[in-house]
Design a protein around this motif. Sequence first.
Motif, PDB file in Angstrom:
ATOM      1  N   VAL A  17       0.833  -1.203   0.000  1.00  0.00           N
ATOM      2  CA  VAL A  17       0.000   0.000   0.000  1.00  0.00           C
ATOM      3  C   VAL A  17       0.867   1.252   0.000  1.00  0.00           C
ATOM      4  N   VAL A  18       1.898   1.277   0.823  1.00  0.00           N
ATOM      5  CA  VAL A  18       2.804   2.423   0.877  1.00  0.00           C
ATOM      6  C   VAL A  18       3.500   2.609  -0.465  1.00  0.00           C
ATOM      7  N   LEU A  19       3.937   1.531  -1.074  1.00  0.00           N
ATOM      8  CA  LEU A  19       4.591   1.600  -2.380  1.00  0.00           C
ATOM      9  C   LEU A  19       3.636   2.124  -3.446  1.00  0.00           C
ATOM     10  N   ALA A  20       2.393   1.671  -3.421  1.00  0.00           N
ATOM     11  CA  ALA A  20       1.399   2.125  -4.397  1.00  0.00           C
ATOM     12  C   ALA A  20       1.109   3.613  -4.228  1.00  0.00           C
ATOM     13  N   ILE A  21       0.994   4.091  -3.001  1.00  0.00           N
ATOM     14  CA  ILE A  21       0.740   5.510  -2.750  1.00  0.00           C
ATOM     15  C   ILE A  21       1.919   6.352  -3.213  1.00  0.00           C
ATOM     16  N   TRP A  24       1.896   6.557  -6.981  1.00  0.00           N
ATOM     17  CA  TRP A  24       0.821   7.435  -7.445  1.00  0.00           C
ATOM     18  C   TRP A  24       1.234   8.901  -7.308  1.00  0.00           C
ATOM     19  N   ILE A  25       1.811   9.268  -6.171  1.00  0.00           N
ATOM     20  CA  ILE A  25       2.255  10.651  -5.960  1.00  0.00           C
ATOM     21  C   ILE A  25       3.358  11.014  -6.948  1.00  0.00           C
ATOM     22  N   LEU A  26       4.298  10.119  -7.162  1.00  0.00           N
ATOM     23  CA  LEU A  26       5.380  10.371  -8.108  1.00  0.00           C
ATOM     24  C   LEU A  26       4.837  10.520  -9.530  1.00  0.00           C
ATOM     25  N   LEU A  27       3.880   9.697  -9.900  1.00  0.00           N
ATOM     26  CA  LEU A  27       3.277   9.784 -11.226  1.00  0.00           C
ATOM     27  C   LEU A  27       2.577  11.125 -11.416  1.00  0.00           C
ATOM     28  N   LYS A  28       1.824  11.567 -10.412  1.00  0.00           N
ATOM     29  CA  LYS A  28       1.146  12.855 -10.503  1.00  0.00           C
ATOM     30  C   LYS A  28       2.166  13.995 -10.607  1.00  0.00           C
ATOM     31  N   PHE A  29       3.273  13.892  -9.877  1.00  0.00           N
ATOM     32  CA  PHE A  29       4.313  14.917  -9.933  1.00  0.00           C
ATOM     33  C   PHE A  29       4.938  14.981 -11.322  1.00  0.00           C
TER      34      PHE A  29
END
Length: 57
Positions: A17-21, A24-29
């Motif tokens: 879950v931590v890795l997925a979050i 996701w944040i890195l992708l949005k950035f």
Amino acid sequence: MEDTAKPSLLRRLLALVVLAIAAWILLKFVIGLIAGVATIVVIVLCIVAVVWALRVL
């Protein structure tokens, strides 16, 4: 040799879950960064187009 036990299923799930979050944040950035660069490029191209059009006229 030291015998290490595998992490529990709950710990593995939490790590997933931590890795997925984080992904996701890195992708949005990265998408935001690309969009920002694209916006700057479009603005510069518009300015160049206006200057070219004024010279032609």
